[in-house]
Design an enzyme around this catalytic site. Structure first.
Site, PDB file in Angstrom:
ATOM      1  N   ASP A  64       2.168  -0.960  -1.526  1.00 25.28           N
ATOM      2  CA  ASP A  64       0.985  -1.378  -0.746  1.00 25.28           C
ATOM      3  C   ASP A  64      -0.087  -1.601  -1.502  1.00 25.28           C
ATOM      4  OD1 ASP A  64      -0.842  -1.044   1.193  1.00 25.28           O
ATOM      5  OD2 ASP A  64      -0.769   1.209   1.546  1.00 25.28           O
ATOM      6  N   PRO A  66      -4.115 -19.061  -1.929  1.00 30.42           N
ATOM      7  CA  PRO A  66      -2.815 -19.022  -1.908  1.00 30.42           C
ATOM      8  C   PRO A  66      -2.032 -19.226  -3.222  1.00 30.42           C
ATOM      9  CG  PRO A  66      -3.720 -20.385  -0.127  1.00 30.42           C
ATOM     10  CD  PRO A  66      -4.802 -19.827  -0.844  1.00 30.42           C
ATOM     11  N   ARG A  73       1.337  12.571  12.800  1.00 29.89           N
ATOM     12  CA  ARG A  73       1.231  14.050  12.358  1.00 29.89           C
ATOM     13  C   ARG A  73       2.204  14.829  13.382  1.00 29.89           C
ATOM     14  NH1 ARG A  73      -1.000  12.382   8.811  1.00 29.89           N
ATOM     15  NH2 ARG A  73      -2.890  12.688   7.992  1.00 29.89           N
ATOM     16  N   GLY A 131       2.207  10.760   5.070  1.00 28.48           N
ATOM     17  CA  GLY A 131       1.825  11.426   3.906  1.00 28.48           C
ATOM     18  C   GLY A 131       1.717  12.851   3.782  1.00 28.48           C
ATOM     19  N   ARG A 132       0.282  13.317   3.877  1.00 29.25           N
ATOM     20  CA  ARG A 132       0.198  14.762   3.638  1.00 29.25           C
ATOM     21  C   ARG A 132       0.957  15.744   4.553  1.00 29.25           C
ATOM     22  NH1 ARG A 132      -5.915  13.485   4.098  1.00 29.25           N
ATOM     23  NH2 ARG A 132      -4.922  11.795   5.418  1.00 29.25           N
ATOM     24  N   THR A 186      -2.608 -18.142  -6.429  1.00 29.86           N
ATOM     25  CA  THR A 186      -2.982 -16.668  -6.813  1.00 29.86           C
ATOM     26  C   THR A 186      -1.885 -15.841  -6.304  1.00 29.86           C
ATOM     27  OG1 THR A 186      -5.159 -17.113  -7.443  1.00 29.86           O
ATOM     28  CG2 THR A 186      -4.326 -14.892  -7.526  1.00 29.86           C
ATOM     29  N   THR A 199      -7.718   0.184   9.880  1.00 25.88           N
ATOM     30  CA  THR A 199      -8.123   1.165  10.811  1.00 25.88           C
ATOM     31  C   THR A 199      -9.483   1.869  10.607  1.00 25.88           C
ATOM     32  OG1 THR A 199      -6.676   2.574   9.937  1.00 25.88           O
ATOM     33  CG2 THR A 199      -5.682   1.756  11.764  1.00 25.88           C
ATOM     34  N   LYS A 235       6.126   5.034  -0.450  1.00 23.47           N
ATOM     35  CA  LYS A 235       4.927   4.290  -0.552  1.00 23.47           C
ATOM     36  C   LYS A 235       4.366   4.400  -1.747  1.00 23.47           C
ATOM     37  CE  LYS A 235       1.298   4.200   2.059  1.00 23.47           C
ATOM     38  NZ  LYS A 235      -0.120   4.011   1.006  1.00 23.47           N
ATOM     39  N   ASP A 277      -6.103 -13.252  -1.879  1.00 24.84           N
ATOM     40  CA  ASP A 277      -6.883 -14.174  -2.618  1.00 24.84           C
ATOM     41  C   ASP A 277      -6.493 -15.587  -2.196  1.00 24.84           C
ATOM     42  OD1 ASP A 277      -8.074 -15.180  -5.070  1.00 24.84           O
ATOM     43  OD2 ASP A 277      -7.444 -13.473  -6.060  1.00 24.84           O
ATOM     44  N   LYS A 320      -1.792  -4.683  -0.812  1.00 24.95           N
ATOM     45  CA  LYS A 320      -2.691  -5.633   0.273  1.00 24.95           C
ATOM     46  C   LYS A 320      -3.277  -6.646  -0.508  1.00 24.95           C
ATOM     47  CE  LYS A 320      -3.981  -1.524   3.105  1.00 24.95           C
ATOM     48  NZ  LYS A 320      -3.300  -0.484   2.275  1.00 24.95           N
TER      49      LYS A 320
HETATM   50  O1  C5P Z   1      -1.798  11.705   4.607  1.00 29.86           O
HETATM   51  P1  C5P Z   1      -1.501  10.720   5.493  1.00 29.86           P
HETATM   52  O2  C5P Z   1      -0.147  10.643   6.254  1.00 29.86           O
HETATM   53  O3  C5P Z   1      -2.628  10.522   6.476  1.00 29.86           O
HETATM   54  O4  C5P Z   1      -1.198   9.193   4.816  1.00 29.86           O
HETATM   55  C1  C5P Z   1      -1.154   8.014   5.356  1.00 29.86           C
HETATM   56  C2  C5P Z   1      -0.996   6.748   4.697  1.00 29.86           C
HETATM   57  O5  C5P Z   1      -1.035   5.616   5.031  1.00 29.86           O
HETATM   58  C3  C5P Z   1      -1.899   6.842   3.249  1.00 29.86           C
HETATM   59  O6  C5P Z   1      -1.348   6.207   2.114  1.00 29.86           O
HETATM   60  C4  C5P Z   1      -3.018   5.858   3.812  1.00 29.86           C
HETATM   61  O7  C5P Z   1      -3.636   5.206   2.780  1.00 29.86           O
HETATM   62  C5  C5P Z   1      -2.259   4.822   4.673  1.00 29.86           C
HETATM   63  N1  C5P Z   1      -2.857   3.870   5.539  1.00 29.86           N
HETATM   64  C6  C5P Z   1      -3.373   4.576   6.753  1.00 29.86           C
HETATM   65  N2  C5P Z   1      -4.120   4.061   7.817  1.00 29.86           N
HETATM   66  C7  C5P Z   1      -3.942   2.889   7.514  1.00 29.86           C
HETATM   67  C8  C5P Z   1      -3.365   1.834   6.476  1.00 29.86           C
HETATM   68  C9  C5P Z   1      -2.684   2.783   5.519  1.00 29.86           C
HETATM   69  O8  C5P Z   1      -3.330   5.639   6.973  1.00 29.86           O
HETATM   70  N3  C5P Z   1      -4.335   1.886   8.715  1.00 29.86           N
END
Ligand code: C5P
Length: 232
Positions: free
Chosen positions: A59, A66, A181, A210-211, A68, A119, A32, A64, A61
């Site tokens: 990603d 339609p 997680r 991500g992390r 554009t 979220t 992503k 704007d 998002k």
């Molecule tokens: O590091 P982590 O696992 O928290 O990363 C989650 C990814 O998903 C990030 O790129 C974050 O911006 C994205 N994201 C999110 N919650 C959302 C939409 C996107 O955590 N509602």
């Protein structure tokens, strides 16, 4: 469309991203790319990562008028991304225009998913600031239904919302879920989290991680663990 783990490459430069991807010598994870990296490096980052053989969820998002959004989506489609997204708040007309813009001459197009309510938006703020009087869950399901009506493939949502989205829109409507997680891992700034195994049980189609992978001592091992738990 099979289940997959999407790695959120939230790096601020192309070099940091390539240093990370270079660790993967056997697998080619679905990655992503978000606004930070795309705005820093431009479309060349997408071409480079595609050239390395990865699938890409861009990603950005979009939200704007339609016309554009349609034209911007046509540009992203030429970039050959595999998945991209927009805000369902742009209305059904905007989402239909996005599908048109994204569709190639041969009828194929990248997967298109919608953000319903971020979220980070609480029910209280949604009601007070955006003057939406429904509950946040009803809003999410209605926006998902709008996305389906416009011809989109699914939505981004919390794994904890995936069940109600599937109930409202059918099991083939995709749910792409961040907030994942490991059971023994660091939660960080995410509040409502689930494990890859739980996300599978709930019915997510793609998890965005991500992390737990990018910041792991051994990112390849962490990625493999995610795939094993989620895809099996
Ligand atoms: O590091 P982590 O696992 O928290 O990363 C989650 C990814 O998903 C990030 O790129 C974050 O911006 C994205 N994201 C999110 N919650 C959302 C939409 C996107 O955590 N509602």
């Amino acid at each position: 469309m099979g289940k997959d783990v999407i790695v959120a490459c939230d790096f601020s430069s192309a070099q940091a991203t390539f240093d990370f991807l270079d660790k993967f010598t056997e697998e080619k994870p679905f990655v992503k790319i978000g606004m930070e990296l795309y705005y820093a490096e431009g479309p060349s980052i997408v071409r480079e990562i595609k050239k390395r053989g990865h699938k890409i969820f861009l990603d950005l998002k979009l939200h704007d008028i339609p016309n554009t959004v349609k034209k911007a989506m046509a540009v992203l489609s030429k970039l050959d991304v595999d998945m991209t997204n927009l805000h369902a708040a742009g209305t059904i007309d905007m989402m239909k225009a996005a599908v048109e813009g994204l569709t190639r001459e041969d009828g194929t197009r990248p997967i298109l998913i919608a953000v319903t309510q971020l979220t980070s938006t609480s029910e209280e703020r949604m009601q007070k600031e955006l003057l939406i009087n429904s509950s946040i869950n009803d809003t999410i399901v209605q926006y998902a239904k709008n996305a389906k009506e416009a011809g989109l493939d699914g939505v981004v949502c919390s794994p904890l919302e995936a069940g109600m989205v599937k109930e409202g829109c059918g099991s083939s409507f995709l749910t792409v879920t961040p907030g994942v997680r490991f059971a023994d891992g660091d939660v960080g700034d995410q509040v409502r989290v689930t494990t890859p195994a739980k996300a599978k049980e709930i019915g997510s189609d793609y998890i965005v991680v991500g992390r737990p992978i990018t910041a792991a001592d051994d990112p390849v091992a962490a990625y493999r663990r995610c795939v094993e738990e989620f895809v099996g």
